[in-house]
Design an enzyme around this catalytic site. Structure first.
Site, PDB file in Angstrom:
ATOM      1  N   ARG A  52       0.855  -1.203   0.000  1.00  0.00           N
ATOM      2  CA  ARG A  52       0.000   0.000   0.000  1.00  0.00           C
ATOM      3  C   ARG A  52       0.892   1.255   0.000  1.00  0.00           C
ATOM      4  O   ARG A  52       1.030   1.948  -1.003  1.00  0.00           O
ATOM      5  CB  ARG A  52      -0.951  -0.020   1.209  1.00  0.00           C
ATOM      6  CG  ARG A  52      -2.106   0.966   1.102  1.00  0.00           C
ATOM      7  CD  ARG A  52      -1.738   2.397   1.436  1.00  0.00           C
ATOM      8  NE  ARG A  52      -1.307   2.576   2.819  1.00  0.00           N
ATOM      9  CZ  ARG A  52      -0.756   3.690   3.263  1.00  0.00           C
ATOM     10  NH1 ARG A  52      -0.569   4.720   2.463  1.00  0.00           N
ATOM     11  NH2 ARG A  52      -0.365   3.783   4.521  1.00  0.00           N
ATOM     12  N   ASP A  53       1.532   1.499   1.106  1.00  0.00           N
ATOM     13  CA  ASP A  53       2.299   2.741   1.256  1.00  0.00           C
ATOM     14  C   ASP A  53       3.506   2.769   0.313  1.00  0.00           C
ATOM     15  O   ASP A  53       3.881   3.826  -0.211  1.00  0.00           O
ATOM     16  CB  ASP A  53       2.769   2.864   2.709  1.00  0.00           C
ATOM     17  CG  ASP A  53       3.076   4.289   3.111  1.00  0.00           C
ATOM     18  OD1 ASP A  53       3.352   5.111   2.220  1.00  0.00           O
ATOM     19  OD2 ASP A  53       3.066   4.587   4.309  1.00  0.00           O
ATOM     20  N   HIS A  77       3.368   4.724  12.949  1.00  0.00           N
ATOM     21  CA  HIS A  77       3.758   4.638  11.533  1.00  0.00           C
ATOM     22  C   HIS A  77       4.861   5.665  11.300  1.00  0.00           C
ATOM     23  O   HIS A  77       4.614   6.863  11.393  1.00  0.00           O
ATOM     24  CB  HIS A  77       2.511   4.954  10.686  1.00  0.00           C
ATOM     25  CG  HIS A  77       2.732   4.915   9.210  1.00  0.00           C
ATOM     26  ND1 HIS A  77       2.311   3.865   8.423  1.00  0.00           N
ATOM     27  CD2 HIS A  77       3.320   5.784   8.357  1.00  0.00           C
ATOM     28  CE1 HIS A  77       2.625   4.103   7.162  1.00  0.00           C
ATOM     29  NE2 HIS A  77       3.244   5.268   7.088  1.00  0.00           N
ATOM     30  N   HIS A 117       8.266   7.050   8.964  1.00  0.00           N
ATOM     31  CA  HIS A 117       9.085   7.000   7.748  1.00  0.00           C
ATOM     32  C   HIS A 117      10.535   7.280   8.130  1.00  0.00           C
ATOM     33  O   HIS A 117      10.808   7.976   9.105  1.00  0.00           O
ATOM     34  CB  HIS A 117       8.579   8.021   6.725  1.00  0.00           C
ATOM     35  CG  HIS A 117       7.367   7.542   5.988  1.00  0.00           C
ATOM     36  ND1 HIS A 117       7.249   7.581   4.620  1.00  0.00           N
ATOM     37  CD2 HIS A 117       6.214   6.980   6.430  1.00  0.00           C
ATOM     38  CE1 HIS A 117       6.084   7.082   4.260  1.00  0.00           C
ATOM     39  NE2 HIS A 117       5.423   6.713   5.338  1.00  0.00           N
ATOM     40  N   CYS A 169       8.564  10.196   0.001  1.00  0.00           N
ATOM     41  CA  CYS A 169       8.021  11.412   0.556  1.00  0.00           C
ATOM     42  C   CYS A 169       7.810  12.373  -0.600  1.00  0.00           C
ATOM     43  O   CYS A 169       8.778  12.816  -1.222  1.00  0.00           O
ATOM     44  CB  CYS A 169       9.004  11.987   1.576  1.00  0.00           C
ATOM     45  SG  CYS A 169       8.499  13.590   2.177  1.00  0.00           S
ATOM     46  N   ASN A 216       9.272   4.361   3.894  1.00  0.00           N
ATOM     47  CA  ASN A 216       8.954   3.680   5.151  1.00  0.00           C
ATOM     48  C   ASN A 216      10.200   2.980   5.678  1.00  0.00           C
ATOM     49  O   ASN A 216      11.089   2.615   4.915  1.00  0.00           O
ATOM     50  CB  ASN A 216       7.881   2.610   4.903  1.00  0.00           C
ATOM     51  CG  ASN A 216       6.534   3.213   4.558  1.00  0.00           C
ATOM     52  OD1 ASN A 216       5.719   3.440   5.431  1.00  0.00           O
ATOM     53  ND2 ASN A 216       6.324   3.490   3.286  1.00  0.00           N
TER      54      ASN A 216
HETATM   55 ZN    ZN Z   1       3.396   6.240   5.248  1.00  0.00          ZN
END
Ligand code: ZN
Length: 307
Positions: free
Chosen positions: A15-16, A205, A207, A238, A247
């Site tokens: 996903r991310d 969460h 990064h 980012c 991440n």
């Molecule tokens: Zn994220």
């Protein structure tokens, strides 16, 4: 050192991580990777997002992926949504847990989902009113620092979580979306939130944009975070810092927690296999363990577990 013995891991690579990939990742390859991740022992795999295909073209196959992945009993398969439309799509696709994305600052939220934080809170409330058996896990992105507004005041974060608590929600997340948090700030923020709202099962969460993610995770768990998000292969990025690290890599997190004797239920070797597959498919990765191997790989006799 007195330290929590157990933490859950939520894997967010597909996903991310995949949402940031420019080139479309073949649906079959996505499914192959999610199926590999399913074998690793994660509590939760956030495998896709139900968002507008124009906003995130790489996840336009969310429905097909949802149909075709092999679901391992005991694993939560969650997806991300940003509004009621996405929530309805996720429910129709049989998703039982969604994360509702919401930023702590208006500027970031408007940039991300075209709504103020308050409007997004209203969207969450509307979805909660719907008759569905889907668990909604909202959060607060850029809760430690915002690329537009700088340091986010604790009162603002508290205001958001007060809504969740008032709605009876306990599973929520807090995010350092652009890698601006430092470990003391993470510790203090989480400790203060849990002082106010002790029933929260808080997911952290982070990064690794500026190399502080592992330290932030260490601080977050100590302050009482119960779930850690990470992405196999360290994928992600980012949008405000092109080329920046994304991440924190799952294999780096599990490697650290294994050495510390913190139980995750996740098999590091299987994660490394999945992360290698991710690297093969997308052509890059950002992971210490994929580069250097495990700390004791070169030692014949493995040392006893540190306590
Ligand atoms: Zn994220």
């Amino acid at each position: 050192m007195d330290y929590p013995k157990k933490v859950k891991i939520r894997e967010v690579c597909t996903r991310d991580g995949f949402q940031m990939e420019r080139e479309f990742i073949d649906t079959d390859k996505k499914i192959e990777i999610i199926d590999l991740l399913s074998e690793c022992g994660f509590a939760d795999i956030q495998y896709t997002a139900f968002v507008h295909p124009r906003a995130v073209p790489n996840l336009k196959d969310a429905e097909v992926v949802s149909q075709r992945i092999k679901r391992v009993p005991g694993v939560t398969y969650s997806a991300l949504v940003a509004n009621e439309k996405g929530f309805e799509r996720a429910v129709a696709a049989g998703v039982k847990t969604v994360e509702f994305v919401l930023s702590a600052t208006d500027s970031h939220n408007i940039n991300n989902v075209n709504a103020t934080t308050k409007e997004s809170l209203q969207r969450v409330e509307e979805c909660l009113k719907k008759d569905s058996d889907c668990l909604i896990m909202p959060g607060a992105a850029v809760a430690f620092g915002c690329p537009f507004e700088g340091v986010v005041p604790f009162e603002r974060v508290k205001w958001i979580f007060q809504h969740y608590v008032d709605w009876g929600l306990t599973e929520v997340s807090i995010a350092d979306t652009t890698g601006m948090a430092n470990p003391i700030q993470v510790y203090d923020t989480i400790a203060r939130l849990l002082d106010l709202f002790p029933d929260l099962e808080l997911a952290l969460h982070v990064h690794n944009t500026r190399g502080m993610a592992l330290a932030n995770i260490f601080a977050g768990i100590q302050a009482g975070a119960k779930v850690i998000d990470s992405a196999a292969g360290g994928l992600g990025g980012c949008p405000y810092a092109p080329g920046a690290t994304g991440n924190i890599a799952t294999e780096d997190v599990i490697h650290m927690l294994d050495l510390m004797g913190v139980e995750t239920g996740v098999n590091l070797d299987k994660v490394i296999t999945a992360a290698n597959k991710v690297r093969e498919v997308v052509g890059h990765s950002d992971s210490y363990i994929l580069k250097a191997g495990k700390a004791f790989d070169l030692v014949k006799e493995k040392p006893k577990k540190q306590t």
